[in-house]
Design an enzyme around this catalytic site. Structure first.
Site, PDB file in Angstrom:
ATOM      1  N   CYS A 162      -3.678   8.267   0.678  1.00 17.01           N
ATOM      2  CA  CYS A 162      -3.237   8.695   2.011  1.00 17.01           C
ATOM      3  C   CYS A 162      -2.843   7.553   2.942  1.00 17.01           C
ATOM      4  O   CYS A 162      -2.347   7.790   4.036  1.00 17.01           O
ATOM      5  CB  CYS A 162      -4.337   9.523   2.674  1.00 17.01           C
ATOM      6  SG  CYS A 162      -4.982  10.815   1.609  1.00 17.01           S
ATOM      7  N   HIS A 294      -5.871   9.711  11.852  1.00 19.31           N
ATOM      8  CA  HIS A 294      -5.748  10.208  10.487  1.00 19.31           C
ATOM      9  C   HIS A 294      -6.042  11.708  10.506  1.00 19.31           C
ATOM     10  O   HIS A 294      -5.309  12.484   9.907  1.00 19.31           O
ATOM     11  CB  HIS A 294      -6.693   9.455   9.553  1.00 19.31           C
ATOM     12  CG  HIS A 294      -6.432   9.744   8.108  1.00 19.31           C
ATOM     13  ND1 HIS A 294      -5.202   9.531   7.526  1.00 19.31           N
ATOM     14  CD2 HIS A 294      -7.231  10.243   7.130  1.00 19.31           C
ATOM     15  CE1 HIS A 294      -5.255   9.889   6.247  1.00 19.31           C
ATOM     16  NE2 HIS A 294      -6.470  10.324   5.985  1.00 19.31           N
ATOM     17  N   GLU A 305     -13.964   9.170  11.816  1.00 17.54           N
ATOM     18  CA  GLU A 305     -12.879   8.507  12.543  1.00 17.54           C
ATOM     19  C   GLU A 305     -13.205   8.382  14.028  1.00 17.54           C
ATOM     20  O   GLU A 305     -12.960   7.326  14.634  1.00 17.54           O
ATOM     21  CB  GLU A 305     -11.575   9.265  12.354  1.00 17.54           C
ATOM     22  CG  GLU A 305     -10.395   8.567  13.023  1.00 17.54           C
ATOM     23  CD  GLU A 305      -9.051   9.133  12.614  1.00 17.54           C
ATOM     24  OE1 GLU A 305      -8.040   8.445  12.855  1.00 17.54           O
ATOM     25  OE2 GLU A 305      -9.002  10.253  12.053  1.00 17.54           O
ATOM     26  N   LYS A 326      -1.196  16.178  11.952  1.00 20.46           N
ATOM     27  CA  LYS A 326      -1.375  16.929  10.709  1.00 20.46           C
ATOM     28  C   LYS A 326      -1.633  18.403  11.003  1.00 20.46           C
ATOM     29  O   LYS A 326      -1.387  19.250  10.143  1.00 20.46           O
ATOM     30  CB  LYS A 326      -2.540  16.355   9.899  1.00 20.46           C
ATOM     31  CG  LYS A 326      -2.249  15.017   9.224  1.00 20.46           C
ATOM     32  CD  LYS A 326      -3.442  14.569   8.395  1.00 20.46           C
ATOM     33  CE  LYS A 326      -3.181  13.235   7.679  1.00 20.46           C
ATOM     34  NZ  LYS A 326      -3.114  12.096   8.634  1.00 20.46           N
ATOM     35  N   HIS A 331      -0.791  17.505   5.831  1.00 21.93           N
ATOM     36  CA  HIS A 331      -1.117  16.176   5.333  1.00 21.93           C
ATOM     37  C   HIS A 331      -0.149  15.828   4.206  1.00 21.93           C
ATOM     38  O   HIS A 331      -0.235  16.385   3.111  1.00 21.93           O
ATOM     39  CB  HIS A 331      -2.556  16.165   4.826  1.00 21.93           C
ATOM     40  CG  HIS A 331      -3.099  14.807   4.524  1.00 21.93           C
ATOM     41  ND1 HIS A 331      -2.301  13.704   4.331  1.00 21.93           N
ATOM     42  CD2 HIS A 331      -4.386  14.365   4.357  1.00 21.93           C
ATOM     43  CE1 HIS A 331      -3.053  12.649   4.069  1.00 21.93           C
ATOM     44  NE2 HIS A 331      -4.322  13.019   4.081  1.00 21.93           N
ATOM     45  N   PHE A 390      -8.585   8.083   0.401  1.00 25.70           N
ATOM     46  CA  PHE A 390      -9.546   8.125  -0.693  1.00 25.70           C
ATOM     47  C   PHE A 390      -9.522   6.763  -1.391  1.00 25.70           C
ATOM     48  O   PHE A 390      -8.476   6.128  -1.524  1.00 25.70           O
ATOM     49  CB  PHE A 390      -9.165   9.206  -1.699  1.00 25.70           C
ATOM     50  CG  PHE A 390      -9.586  10.595  -1.307  1.00 25.70           C
ATOM     51  CD1 PHE A 390     -10.415  10.827  -0.234  1.00 25.70           C
ATOM     52  CD2 PHE A 390      -9.141  11.687  -2.037  1.00 25.70           C
ATOM     53  CE1 PHE A 390     -10.807  12.116   0.117  1.00 25.70           C
ATOM     54  CE2 PHE A 390      -9.521  12.978  -1.707  1.00 25.70           C
ATOM     55  CZ  PHE A 390     -10.353  13.191  -0.627  1.00 25.70           C
TER      56      PHE A 390
END
Length: 402
Positions: A162, A294, A305, A326, A331, A390
């Site tokens: 990502c 994010h 976050e 998003k 995403h 990830f």
């Protein structure tokens, strides 16, 4: 070090097939997430996504090109055309020799993988198209841009889940800043919205069946999207000398690794990337006006976050605006940071802060100004764009108004 500016932007995503359409949708807080439409979708438990609707490859490319272009490459070339056209650059001579392409993608040609696995395993065919490998490879989009626009300098693809787009754009920024290249085409793309792509993500059990609600107490997971965001990064004096329109200045970046868990995010790792980007840009926390988060809509990401932003910005965290687009376009995995950078440019140029839509219930662990549901007008001089992947790989970009 040379100063780096953005002179072109292009996109295609669930909100629009161009930058103006996308920004209008962000201003309106419009949701591009809806029912997925592709073969065997009824076999999935997750049937929503930020799918690009109304896109016809045949209207953009000829038969020979379509045989070579996976959907993620098609999106990339459409966005690149818009960005390079806006920039006004023509890559010839020394400019062509030194300028290149750095793109991000996580999956590359997932649709091509999906189609050909079906052909071999489900339909029993013993042959596949001879262009399967060049069509599905992660560097296909970067290579096709270089060929289409005569870009002969550094050209490659970054794949860090990502964070892919932010990592790619940071490399392009560094190349222009250090004088390696006068201009770079950069950004990212993704198209995982096919049966195999969604089925794989279902296995992680992080997907929502109904909506993406970042930072809202009742959030229940992320929603996938698809598309591309492409930019032209250019040395400032080069851009000024030719009278180019400057969209924003890229002033800093930082990267970090959590080195802790393959899927669970780390507050410390994210905070180090945010702090590092501000340090590289030479700015203080109180200069940051907006952060594009994010903001995936998962319980683990959102609270981590927010805690990282609070650590990195200190008392100013309560004053900065932070939103997740998003919630509108989904995403885009490896392409997501590139589309989200458009929200940062809109904040700097137009004074419009994209909202976090779908916000319904305050979460004490996400107690920041998340610009809920409605866009906001505000003068902003500096923005940050967060990407946390990830594997614990973090990348943050800093932009300034010009």
């Amino acid at each position: 070090m040379k100063r780096v500016v953005i002179t072109g932007a292009g996109t295609i995503n669930a909100l629009g097939h161009s930058v103006p359409d996308t920004l209008e949708a962000m201003r309106e807080g419009r949701c591009g997430i809806g029912q997925l439409e592709f073969r065997d979708v009824e076999r999935l438990s997750i049937q929503i996504g930020g799918q690009v609707k109304g896109f016809e490859a045949e209207a953009q490319f000829n038969r020979q090109q379509i045989a070579l272009y996976d959907r993620f490459t098609q999106f990339t070339l459409v966005a690149a055309k818009e960005a390079i056209t806006q920039s006004g650059l023509e890559f010839i001579g020394e400019l062509a020799a030194k300028s290149g392409v750095v793109l991000g993608t996580a999956g590359g040609g997932v649709s091509t993988w999906d189609d050909n696995y079906r052909a071999v395993y489900e339909e029993g065919k013993n042959r596949v198209h001879p262009f399967v490998v060049p069509k599905l490879m992660n560097n296909a989009a970067a290579s096709h841009i270089s060929m289409e626009y005569n870009l002969k300098g550094p050209t490659f693809t970054v794949s860090t889940a990502c964070s892919s787009s932010n990592h790619a754009m940071s490399q392009a920024f560094q190349m222009v800043r250090t004088g390696m290249a006068p201009a770079m085409v950069t950004g990212g793309s993704e198209s995982m919205l096919c049966f195999g792509g969604v089925k794989a993500w279902e296995g992680l059990r992080v997907m929502s069946k109904d909506a993406c609600r970042p930072f809202s107490m009742n959030r229940n997971g992320m929603v996938q999207g698809e598309g591309a965001g492409i930019f032209v990064f250019e040395e400032m004096e080069h851009a000024k000398a030719r009278g180019a329109e400057i969209l924003a200045e890229v002033i800093g970046f930082a990267m970090s690794s959590d080195a802790s868990d393959i899927v669970m995010p780390s507050k410390q790792g994210a905070a180090r990337a945010i702090t590092g980007a501000m340090k590289d840009a030479g700015i203080n926390p109180d200069e940051v006006g907006y952060i594009n988060a994010h903001g995936t809509g998962t319980a683990a990401n959102d609270k981590t976050e927010c805690a990282a932003v609070a650590d990195a910005l200190g008392p100013h965290a309560d004053k900065v605006m932070i939103s997740s687009t998003k919630s509108m376009h989904g995403h885009l995995i490896g392409g997501t940071g590139a589309v989200e950078l458009l929200a940062c440019i809109m904040a700097l140029r137009d004074g419009v802060i994209a909202p976090t839509i779908g916000y319904e219930e305050p979460d004490p662990e996400c107690a920041l100004d998340v610009v809920p549901n409605t866009a906001r007008e505000a003068k902003v001089n500096v923005t940050l764009s967060n990407a946390f992947a990830f594997g614990g790989l973090n990348a943050v970009l800093a932009l300034r108004r010009v």
